[in-house]
Write a protein that holds these residues in place. Structure first.
Motif, PDB file in Angstrom:
ATOM      1  N   GLY A 246       4.810  25.708 -14.152  1.00 24.97           N
ATOM      2  CA  GLY A 246       5.905  26.380 -14.030  1.00 24.97           C
ATOM      3  C   GLY A 246       6.134  26.849 -15.240  1.00 24.97           C
ATOM      4  N   GLY A 247       5.053  27.727 -15.923  1.00 24.67           N
ATOM      5  CA  GLY A 247       5.027  28.182 -17.079  1.00 24.67           C
ATOM      6  C   GLY A 247       6.112  29.474 -16.877  1.00 24.67           C
ATOM      7  N   ARG A 248       6.538  30.465 -15.343  1.00 24.67           N
ATOM      8  CA  ARG A 248       6.841  31.578 -15.573  1.00 24.67           C
ATOM      9  C   ARG A 248       7.853  31.034 -14.613  1.00 24.67           C
ATOM     10  N   ILE A 249       8.050  30.624 -14.476  1.00 24.71           N
ATOM     11  CA  ILE A 249       9.925  29.691 -14.368  1.00 24.71           C
ATOM     12  C   ILE A 249      10.283  29.346 -15.521  1.00 24.71           C
ATOM     13  N   ILE A 250       9.810  28.469 -16.523  1.00 21.10           N
ATOM     14  CA  ILE A 250      10.096  28.080 -17.580  1.00 21.10           C
ATOM     15  C   ILE A 250      10.119  29.833 -18.451  1.00 21.10           C
ATOM     16  N   GLY A 251       9.488  30.383 -18.497  1.00 24.40           N
ATOM     17  CA  GLY A 251       9.508  31.824 -19.186  1.00 24.40           C
ATOM     18  C   GLY A 251      11.129  33.107 -18.453  1.00 24.40           C
ATOM     19  N   LYS A 252      11.202  32.974 -17.522  1.00 25.77           N
ATOM     20  CA  LYS A 252      11.828  33.775 -16.868  1.00 25.77           C
ATOM     21  C   LYS A 252      13.859  32.800 -16.936  1.00 25.77           C
ATOM     22  N   GLN A 253      13.604  31.477 -17.049  1.00 26.59           N
ATOM     23  CA  GLN A 253      15.029  30.356 -17.437  1.00 26.59           C
ATOM     24  C   GLN A 253      15.111  31.256 -19.017  1.00 26.59           C
ATOM     25  N   LEU A 254      13.803  31.326 -19.684  1.00 26.84           N
ATOM     26  CA  LEU A 254      14.517  31.598 -21.249  1.00 26.84           C
ATOM     27  C   LEU A 254      14.668  32.374 -21.525  1.00 26.84           C
ATOM     28  N   ALA A 255      13.911  33.436 -20.728  1.00 22.45           N
ATOM     29  CA  ALA A 255      14.403  34.955 -20.537  1.00 22.45           C
ATOM     30  C   ALA A 255      16.193  34.586 -20.785  1.00 22.45           C
ATOM     31  N   GLU A 256      16.529  34.372 -19.411  1.00 22.82           N
ATOM     32  CA  GLU A 256      18.033  34.578 -18.875  1.00 22.82           C
ATOM     33  C   GLU A 256      18.876  33.625 -20.016  1.00 22.82           C
ATOM     34  N   LYS A 257      18.504  32.815 -20.449  1.00 17.67           N
ATOM     35  CA  LYS A 257      19.157  31.835 -21.738  1.00 17.67           C
ATOM     36  C   LYS A 257      19.360  32.314 -23.272  1.00 17.67           C
TER      37      LYS A 257
ATOM     38  N   LEU B 193      -5.815  24.634 -28.422  1.00 14.21           N
ATOM     39  CA  LEU B 193      -4.060  24.659 -29.188  1.00 14.21           C
ATOM     40  C   LEU B 193      -3.982  25.799 -30.587  1.00 14.21           C
ATOM     41  N   GLU B 194      -5.446  25.965 -31.110  1.00 12.77           N
ATOM     42  CA  GLU B 194      -4.915  26.915 -32.346  1.00 12.77           C
ATOM     43  C   GLU B 194      -4.502  28.172 -31.996  1.00 12.77           C
ATOM     44  N   ASN B 195      -4.490  29.042 -30.916  1.00 12.41           N
ATOM     45  CA  ASN B 195      -4.273  29.851 -30.456  1.00 12.41           C
ATOM     46  C   ASN B 195      -2.073  30.256 -29.734  1.00 12.41           C
ATOM     47  N   TYR B 196      -2.004  29.101 -30.053  1.00 12.28           N
ATOM     48  CA  TYR B 196      -0.597  29.075 -30.029  1.00 12.28           C
ATOM     49  C   TYR B 196       0.508  28.065 -30.697  1.00 12.28           C
ATOM     50  N   ASP B 197       1.348  28.607 -31.277  1.00 14.61           N
ATOM     51  CA  ASP B 197       2.229  28.119 -32.082  1.00 14.61           C
ATOM     52  C   ASP B 197       2.999  26.740 -31.210  1.00 14.61           C
ATOM     53  N   ILE B 198       3.208  26.253 -29.828  1.00 14.76           N
ATOM     54  CA  ILE B 198       3.605  25.355 -29.277  1.00 14.76           C
ATOM     55  C   ILE B 198       2.977  25.815 -27.991  1.00 14.76           C
ATOM     56  N   SER B 199       2.872  24.140 -27.348  1.00 14.79           N
ATOM     57  CA  SER B 199       2.127  23.265 -26.199  1.00 14.79           C
ATOM     58  C   SER B 199       3.073  22.636 -25.779  1.00 14.79           C
ATOM     59  N   ILE B 200       2.901  22.561 -24.251  1.00 13.31           N
ATOM     60  CA  ILE B 200       4.797  21.551 -23.998  1.00 13.31           C
ATOM     61  C   ILE B 200       3.602  21.134 -22.907  1.00 13.31           C
ATOM     62  N   ASN B 201       3.366  19.513 -22.254  1.00 13.07           N
ATOM     63  CA  ASN B 201       3.121  19.391 -21.024  1.00 13.07           C
ATOM     64  C   ASN B 201       4.033  19.204 -20.007  1.00 13.07           C
ATOM     65  N   THR B 202       4.622  19.858 -18.170  1.00 16.93           N
ATOM     66  CA  THR B 202       5.883  19.617 -17.939  1.00 16.93           C
ATOM     67  C   THR B 202       5.594  18.436 -16.683  1.00 16.93           C
TER      68      THR B 202
ATOM     69  N   ASP C 135      14.175  21.904 -16.820  1.00 15.12           N
ATOM     70  CA  ASP C 135      15.269  22.592 -17.086  1.00 15.12           C
ATOM     71  C   ASP C 135      15.368  22.057 -18.910  1.00 15.12           C
ATOM     72  N   ASP C 136      14.485  20.990 -19.390  1.00 14.58           N
ATOM     73  CA  ASP C 136      14.507  20.471 -20.858  1.00 14.58           C
ATOM     74  C   ASP C 136      13.823  21.518 -21.105  1.00 14.58           C
ATOM     75  N   VAL C 137      12.716  21.742 -20.897  1.00 14.80           N
ATOM     76  CA  VAL C 137      11.727  22.747 -21.911  1.00 14.80           C
ATOM     77  C   VAL C 137      12.279  24.011 -22.087  1.00 14.80           C
ATOM     78  N   VAL C 138      12.598  24.275 -20.542  1.00 15.52           N
ATOM     79  CA  VAL C 138      13.430  25.726 -21.326  1.00 15.52           C
ATOM     80  C   VAL C 138      14.883  25.543 -22.476  1.00 15.52           C
ATOM     81  N   GLU C 139      15.451  25.035 -23.061  1.00 10.72           N
ATOM     82  CA  GLU C 139      16.743  24.247 -23.745  1.00 10.72           C
ATOM     83  C   GLU C 139      15.725  23.596 -24.737  1.00 10.72           C
ATOM     84  N   LEU C 140      14.905  23.109 -24.925  1.00  7.97           N
ATOM     85  CA  LEU C 140      13.771  23.382 -25.960  1.00  7.97           C
ATOM     86  C   LEU C 140      13.045  24.111 -26.746  1.00  7.97           C
ATOM     87  N   LEU C 141      12.587  24.929 -25.895  1.00 13.42           N
ATOM     88  CA  LEU C 141      12.260  26.163 -26.603  1.00 13.42           C
ATOM     89  C   LEU C 141      12.996  27.064 -26.800  1.00 13.42           C
ATOM     90  N   ALA C 142      14.376  27.480 -26.262  1.00 15.35           N
ATOM     91  CA  ALA C 142      15.619  28.234 -26.549  1.00 15.35           C
ATOM     92  C   ALA C 142      16.025  27.812 -28.314  1.00 15.35           C
TER      93      ALA C 142
END
Length: 200
Positions: free
Chosen positions: A16-27, A172-181, A187-194
């Motif tokens: 769901g990474g692409r969906i999250i990215g698109k929704q995050l950008a919109e938010k 993990l060392e390459n990223y600031d945050i990692s999330i298991n969807t 929708d909650d992931v998008v809110e959390l990331l925002a």
């Protein structure tokens, strides 16, 4: 956001990474780049979009194979065409990041922008069962050997990333945050990331 924030999202296939990215950008009200990067890179070089898509899909064993049989070469230091394509695409990623806040999905953007200030790198993953179900319902994946198809796509992404960056995809060392969807709705992931982006 007081200053530009560049958000890169790496993801397992079906997470769901692409969906999250698109929704995050919109938010956040900022540009979203995924296939748009291919369009921009194709315009920059005059090469076909298919050429860029093919370069990303090559397996690790064939990464040194030149795609010159498919498209004209770019005259650039004698590099194989797939490596020239990576360089062009990397420049496009840097160009869009220089323009201001945005969300960029895939294409080793976290590595390409490793020296860019205000860059937030995110990795999205999920349990295999959930990734297969999402791929079947949303991406039109054939049910036959679906597990293998999902894993094969991840292997291609890892090979591409590992080859061009010298680092390990998903580490993990390459990223600031990692999330298991599998553990939290998209929708909650998008809110959390925002919220995370706003506090950075």
């Amino acid at each position: 956001m007081n200053q530009p924030k560049i958000i890169t999202i790496s993801r397992q296939y079906g997470s769901g990474g692409r969906i999250i990215g698109k929704q995050l950008a919109e938010k956040l009200g900022i540009p979203f780049y995924d296939n748009e990067l291919i369009n921009l890179a194709a315009e920059k070089t005059g090469l076909s979009k298919e050429c860029f898509k093919e370069a990303e899909a090559i397996s690790a064993g064939n990464l040194l194979f030149s795609l010159t049989t498919l498209t004209p070469t770019i005259d650039s230091y004698g590099l194989p065409l797939n490596e020239k394509i990576f360089l062009v695409q990397s420049q496009v990623i840097k160009d869009v990041a220089d323009q201001g806040s945005c969300v960029i999905v895939g294409r080793a953007a976290d590595y390409v922008l490793s020296e860019h200030h205000n860059c937030i790198n995110i990795f999205i993953h999920a349990d295999l069962k959930d990734r297969v179900e999402r791929a079947l319902s949303l991406y039109g994946l054939n049910a036959k050997n679906a597990d293998n198809a999902v894993l094969k796509t991840d292997k291609r992404r890892a090979n591409y990333y590992n080859y061009f960056t010298g680092q390990k995809w998903g580490r993990l060392e390459n990223y600031d945050i990692s999330i298991n969807t599998s553990k939290i709705p998209l929708d909650d992931v998008v809110e959390l990331l925002a919220n995370y982006v706003e506090k950075r």
